[in-house]
Scaffold this motif. Structure first.
Motif, short mmCIF file in Angstrom:
data_model
loop_
_atom_site.label_atom_id
_atom_site.label_comp_id
_atom_site.label_asym_id
_atom_site.label_seq_id
_atom_site.Cartn_x
_atom_site.Cartn_y
_atom_site.Cartn_z
N ALA A 125 2.74 -22.83 14.19
CA ALA A 125 2.41 -22.26 15.49
C ALA A 125 3.66 -21.66 16.12
CB ALA A 125 1.83 -23.33 16.41
N LEU A 126 3.53 -20.48 16.67
CA LEU A 126 4.66 -19.79 17.31
C LEU A 126 4.19 -19.23 18.64
CD1 LEU A 126 7.62 -19.16 16.75
CD2 LEU A 126 6.90 -16.99 15.77
N GLY A 127 4.80 -19.73 19.70
CA GLY A 127 4.40 -19.31 21.04
C GLY A 127 4.60 -17.83 21.29
N MET A 128 5.67 -17.24 20.72
CA MET A 128 5.94 -15.83 20.98
C MET A 128 4.83 -14.94 20.45
SD MET A 128 7.55 -13.45 22.38
CE MET A 128 8.86 -14.40 23.14
N PRO A 132 3.30 -23.73 27.59
CA PRO A 132 4.70 -23.98 27.27
C PRO A 132 5.13 -23.33 25.97
CG PRO A 132 3.40 -25.92 26.77
CD PRO A 132 2.46 -24.94 27.41
N MET A 133 6.23 -22.64 26.02
CA MET A 133 6.85 -22.01 24.86
C MET A 133 8.23 -21.54 25.29
SD MET A 133 5.57 -18.09 24.76
CE MET A 133 7.23 -17.69 24.24
N HIS A 168 0.31 -19.84 18.83
CA HIS A 168 0.21 -21.28 19.03
C HIS A 168 -1.05 -21.69 19.76
CE1 HIS A 168 1.51 -20.39 23.07
NE2 HIS A 168 1.78 -21.64 23.39
N GLN A 169 -1.64 -20.78 20.53
CA GLN A 169 -2.86 -21.12 21.26
C GLN A 169 -4.12 -20.90 20.43
OE1 GLN A 169 -2.13 -18.60 24.69
NE2 GLN A 169 -1.38 -20.34 25.90
N ARG A 170 -3.97 -20.33 19.23
CA ARG A 170 -5.16 -20.06 18.40
C ARG A 170 -5.01 -20.60 16.98
NH1 ARG A 170 -7.51 -14.19 18.81
NH2 ARG A 170 -9.29 -15.35 17.98
N ARG A 171 -3.96 -21.34 16.73
CA ARG A 171 -3.76 -21.87 15.38
C ARG A 171 -4.90 -22.80 14.96
NH1 ARG A 171 0.23 -26.25 12.98
NH2 ARG A 171 -0.32 -27.25 14.93
N GLU A 172 -5.49 -23.48 15.92
CA GLU A 172 -6.58 -24.41 15.60
C GLU A 172 -7.72 -23.70 14.87
OE1 GLU A 172 -8.51 -27.97 15.21
OE2 GLU A 172 -6.45 -27.58 15.84
#
Length: 1023
Positions: A523-526, A750-751, A376-380
């Motif tokens: 996006a997936l935080g895990m 947050p996740m 989720h922090q690199r999906r961009e």
């Protein structure tokens, strides 16, 4: 008598139209209209829903696609007679929308001059400019332009009719008629007034002449229309409708073709990549059954011409792999052997039973659905790669239709009716929407609104009507539409609220209805947490692990023992309250057990009454029986109980002779049966099909009732299999590398389900030392460090509330090799006073000036900041007030959201402020059915739709968590304490269930929040 309505706006003309597109086509069909044009303002967002309604219900009415526009004093409607006209309309809408910010448009004369195919209906407004526009339209669109006359029984109707006749004669324009429809029935007039008032930002009573004077802008009976307009004008509507032969079914998707090297076909290139993947995944030629599956899948992909779809996904995940971005594909097609070879998924299909036809069906003739989750922090980075590769003309995000829900409906309708905002907020905060047995309409009567009064009746009726109405378009979480040609020839594109984002005007359901490709980039935080944990392990332990390495080790008994104890805080998918309650009962001991575990704690299996039979059979308390070998082949892996959505589909195929396409139609009906009841249409085919194949009536009825339970909530085995990989890996990391695991979770937040405070509490219970934020030892992120001969976690500056990332990075960048020695060095960095106070409040400067209170005292002394006194030694003045533990606790929570000191409940207990109670750690030794008192900070409230009004509350004390069950009667009687308390004291009965699961059944709830008046602890409610 016949008539075609050529100007009709649905509620996708936001805050104008007062009816759904489906309602409009149904009502037009009821009235006997020959055709209906859906012409929302600068939009085609509603046409697919109208098209789907006509198609699914086989309504004998023609749908015309068009759009309404305003340009200064010009009002026109453009209609699409053919495919070229539709592409033209989409281009005009796209240009007009892209010139403005989200929600607005700007049409230009140039747009109108470029029209070569669309039919033009001109709506005069009885202004001097009408003659100018009449000449302009005649010049540019003579043979495709009509003057369209409206009649709404207003006082100036006759004058307007005469004016339009004269205008048409003077400029030699043909005349037609239209209704300028905004609602399917005139009973929607009050709602239309409210929508107009909301749009104007005024109460209805202040709108005056801005409101419609009557209900004539509704779909009127054909007989009435014939009384209002001359026959030749009505005949023109039918002639125009005859010319409009374009249908949405003509739209054909063209896949991007540049991914295939020159000299190769898409099929040849896909096979080449699959063969290379076979070597990577299997180390050589696979077993004959696997090879047979691969050949079958490739044949099916080729027959349906989906090669480009799979190649597109392959290209995206290869980019992620090159950038070291963790990803995981999921879905039945994603979990095919072909996708396993293409490295789209890490799930070995040999471990699960893949039903490839769920997403690829010859009868369905539409592309498969593959979801790919990225960090989720690199999906961009992935999103920008797609934009750069295909260009903004050829790709955009799908839309999400944001609709009115209870809160927004109450707030906006109430304001429009002139109800005080304070009263509306009171309603919103005190209505318990989780109480399904007592609807909000009944609850609101007890909150000061008289439902029998005219205003009360009007308010309740309008709120009920507007719930579900579209409010605006937003961007989908990650569904991309990619095309070979400019996307605006297929569907209009407009700006999103987020910079550098564009969205189409259709959502995922519209795309599915039209069989258009959507690539889900989610996006997936895990995944972020796992990648961070693996990097920490490599950096601090020197061990290099990848997902495949961990899963290749096989099932680890120690990891599963931890899972069986429900020690799963932070573990993907099995960390919720419901999952933790199930783990000691199901006792997963293998990968496939995890697949079942993830899927079984879902509304589908619960509502279908499949959970208890499965557990009884797993524990040997109930025999496993199969009525036939065919059914056994489907249900053997889940002990005769259908747990997965794919099993329901397979049962329909093997037990009731459904074809693959028919079974997929069943799946789609399951997904929406509570909305349209279509699942019931399959009952006869299912039950009769089973009886004809020798199954008894009881079995057939039981299977159908289980399918009903799955309606809208069925969880696919393919998704569960993908999630189970991440669940196992995260559990493995927690067991073997707990410090890296918790550090990664905190840095990925947050996740997940838990707050940093709860994660820190759990880490400390696992023996991990958590060190406080420090100006000399903390980086921006949380970090692992060696402390007292073992790995610990140092909280990062990111945990400080109000501290900007730029300030934290400046502190870290300018930090001397020997560390900061004086607080003046921090002041010299140029941080403003708010940033300095944030550091002081978090006690980050303790190593320089004592505790946070002394630091604030020092910061108040501005003299050292003067140049002349800069070299004077720092001095510490005695504090007029010495802080106690309570002061420290409050400061910790307010400044960082967590505390490393005494837990609030422990402080309250030690201070004698709480009645006697049993801690979470002591509950394990309390006998079943004992009366107990428990107390804790409310860390979560949940009320699932399957729980029949039951609310599950999680209380946290200094020893762990207490699971509390609040029955509906108790919840209603003590609603304020249940919903509002931040710290609860509960008296109830302890119950110990299967597997040793402990719950407290609440009897009395006491709100002790007053003791924490200054403490900003928040709970995670109803997630």
């Amino acid at each position: 008598m016949a008539y075609a309505e050529l100007f009709c706006q649905s509620n996708f003309s936001f805050l104008q139209g007062a009816s759904h597109p489906e309602e409009l086509v149904r009502q037009a069909y009821f009235h006997g209209y020959r055709a209906l044009a859906i012409t929302d303002e600068c939009s085609v967002a509603g046409v697919v829903r109208a098209y789907t309604e006509i198609k699914q219900n086989q309504l004998d009415i023609q749908l015309i696609v068009g759009s309404y526009f305003q340009l200064s004093e010009l009002q026109i409607v453009l209609l699409c007679p053919n495919r070229q006209a539709y592409a033209e309309l989409c281009r005009i809408i796209t240009n007009a929308r892209r010139r403005c910010k989200k929600g607005e448009y700007q049409l230009t004369e140039w747009d109108l001059k470029t029209i070569k195919h669309c039919l033009v209906l001109w709506l005069p407004i009885m202004q001097d400019s009408d003659h100018q526009w009449a000449r302009w339209l005649t010049k540019h669109h003579g043979e495709r332009c009509w003057l369209a006359v409206q009649r709404h029984l207003s006082t100036h109707d006759q004058r307007y009719l005469n004016y339009c006749r004269h205008l048409a004669e003077q400029h030699h324009l043909p005349v037609t008629c239209c209704g300028a429809v905004l609602m399917h029935h005139n009973q929607r007039l009050p709602l239309q007034h409210v929508l107009s008032a909301i749009g104007a930002g005024m109460p209805v009573h202040a709108m005056g002449r801005k409101l419609l004077p009557n209900g004539e802008r509704s779909l009127r009976p054909v007989s009435k229309v014939h009384k209002l307009f001359p026959p030749d004008w009505i005949a023109q509507t039918l002639m125009i409708a005859t010319r409009c032969q374009f249908q949405l079914s003509e739209l054909r998707y063209q896949y991007p073709a540049e991914l295939v090297p020159q000299g190769k076909t898409a099929s040849e290139y896909l096979r080449e990549l699959v063969e290379l993947g076979i070597l990577r995944r299997f180390g050589g030629e696979p077993d004959a059954p696997i090879r047979a599956i691969i050949e079958k899948e490739l044949q099916l992909i080729g027959e349906q011409q989906y090669e480009y779809f799979f190649l597109t996904i392959y290209d995206i995940v290869q980019f992620a792999k090159q950038r070291d971005i963790l990803y995981q594909g999921r879905g039945s097609a994603a979990n095919s052997v072909v996708c396993y070879c293409l490295e789209i998924t890490a799930v070995d299909p040999r471990q699960i039973n893949v039903l490839f036809e769920r997403f690829i069906s010859k009868e369905r003739d539409e592309p498969p659905d593959i979801d790919v989750d990225f960090e989720h922090q690199r999906r961009e980075e992935i999103i920008q790669y797609i934009y750069q590769k295909y260009g903004r003309e050829r790709t955009a995000l799908a839309a999400t239709v944001i609709c009115y829900r209870f809160k927004s409906a109450v707030r906006e309708v109430g304001k429009a009716l002139g109800i005080n905002l304070t009263e509306l907020e009171f309603f919103i905060k005190n209505v318990n929407r989780r109480d399904r047995a007592q609807p909000w309409q009944a609850q609101i009567a007890g909150l000061g609104l008289d439902p029998s009064s005219p205003q009360g009746q009007r308010f309740i009726q309008l709120v009920s009507e507007i719930i579900g109405f579209p409010r605006h378009l937003s961007q989908h979480v990650g569904g991309f539409v990619i095309s070979a040609s400019p996307l605006y020839e297929l569907v209009p594109v407009e700006n999103a609220a987020m910079p550098q984002r564009t969205v189409i005007q259709w959502d995922k359901d519209d795309l599915e209805s039209l069989q258009l490709l959507k690539v889900d980039i989610l996006a997936l935080g895990m995944l972020s947490a796992i990648r961070r944990a693996l990097q920490l392990i490599e950096r601090h332990y020197g061990h290099y692990w990848q997902l495949a390495d961990i899963t290749r080790l096989g099932d680890d008994r120690q990891v599963y023992q931890m899972v069986q104890r429900a020690d799963t805080v932070g573990v993907f998918q099995i960390e919720s309250r419901a999952q933790m309650s199930m783990l000691p009962r199901l006792k997963p001991a293998s990968y496939y057990d995890l697949v079942i575990q993830i899927a079984i704690v879902r509304p589908g299996p619960i509502q279908g009454d499949m959970v208890h039979p499965f557990l009884r059979r797993r524990e040997g308390h109930e025999a496993v029986e199969y009525p036939s070998e065919e059914v056994k082949s489907v249900l053997a892996r889940t002990m005769g109980v259908p747990i997965f959505q794919e099993q329901v589909i397979q049962l329909a195929m093997v037990a009731a002779s459904f074809s693959g396409g028919e079974a997929d139609q069943l799946r789609r009906a399951m997904a929406s049966w509570k909305k349209n009841g279509k699942l019931l249409q399959f009952k006869t085919k299912l039950t009769e099909g089973m009886r004809q194949r020798g199954y008894n009536a009881d079995f057939a009825e039981r299977i159908f009732n289980q399918i009903l339970g799955f309606g809208e909530y069925g969880f696919p085995e393919s998704h569960s299999a993908s999630f189970a990989v991440l669940a196992y890996v995260s559990a493995w990391l927690k067991h073997y590398y707990p410090a890296a695991f918790y550090c990664a979770l905190l840095n990925s937040w947050p996740m997940g389900f838990y707050s940093p405070s709860q994660l820190v509490q759990d880490a400390r219970r696992h023996g991990i030392t958590i060190l406080p934020v420090c100006i000399n030892h903390s980086g921006y992120e949380h970090a692992m460090c060696f402390h007292q001969q073992r790995w610990a976690i140092r909280l990062g500056l990111t945990q400080i509330k109000g501290l900007h990332a730029s300030s934290a990075e400046l502190i870290e960048r300018q930090r001397p090799s020997t560390g900061y020695q004086h607080i003046r060095q921090i002041q010299a960095l140029g941080l403003n006073r708010q940033q300095l106070e944030a550091l002081a409040s978090a006690n980050a400067l303790a190593s320089l000036s004592g505790d946070r209170f002394a630091t604030r005292w020092t910061l108040m002394d501005q003299e050292p900041s003067l140049p002349l006194l800069a070299d004077l030694p720092a001095h510490h003045s005695p504090l007029p007030h010495q802080p106690n533990q309570w002061d420290t606790l409050i400061e910790d929570i307010n400044s960082t959201g967590l505390t490393l000191h005494q837990h609030p409940v422990r402080l309250l207990r030690d201070a004698g402020l709480l009645p006697k109670f049993i801690t979470a750690g002591e509950l394990t030794s309390v006998a079943h059915k004992s009366v107990v008192s428990v107390c804790g900070i409310v860390s979560g409230r949940q009320s699932p739709g399957t729980a029949s009004g039951v609310t599950f509350v999680t209380l946290e004390d200094d020893t762990g968590n207490v699971n509390v069950v609040v029955w509906l009667a108790v919840a209603r009687a003590q609603k304020q304490a249940l919903l509002k308390a931040r710290i609860l004291f509960i008296k109830g009965i302890l119950e110990r269930g299967d597997g040793g699961v402990v719950h407290v059944i609440a009897g009395q709830l006491q709100d002790k929040s007053a003791l924490l008046a200054q403490l900003h602890a928040t709970s995670r409610d109803f997630h």
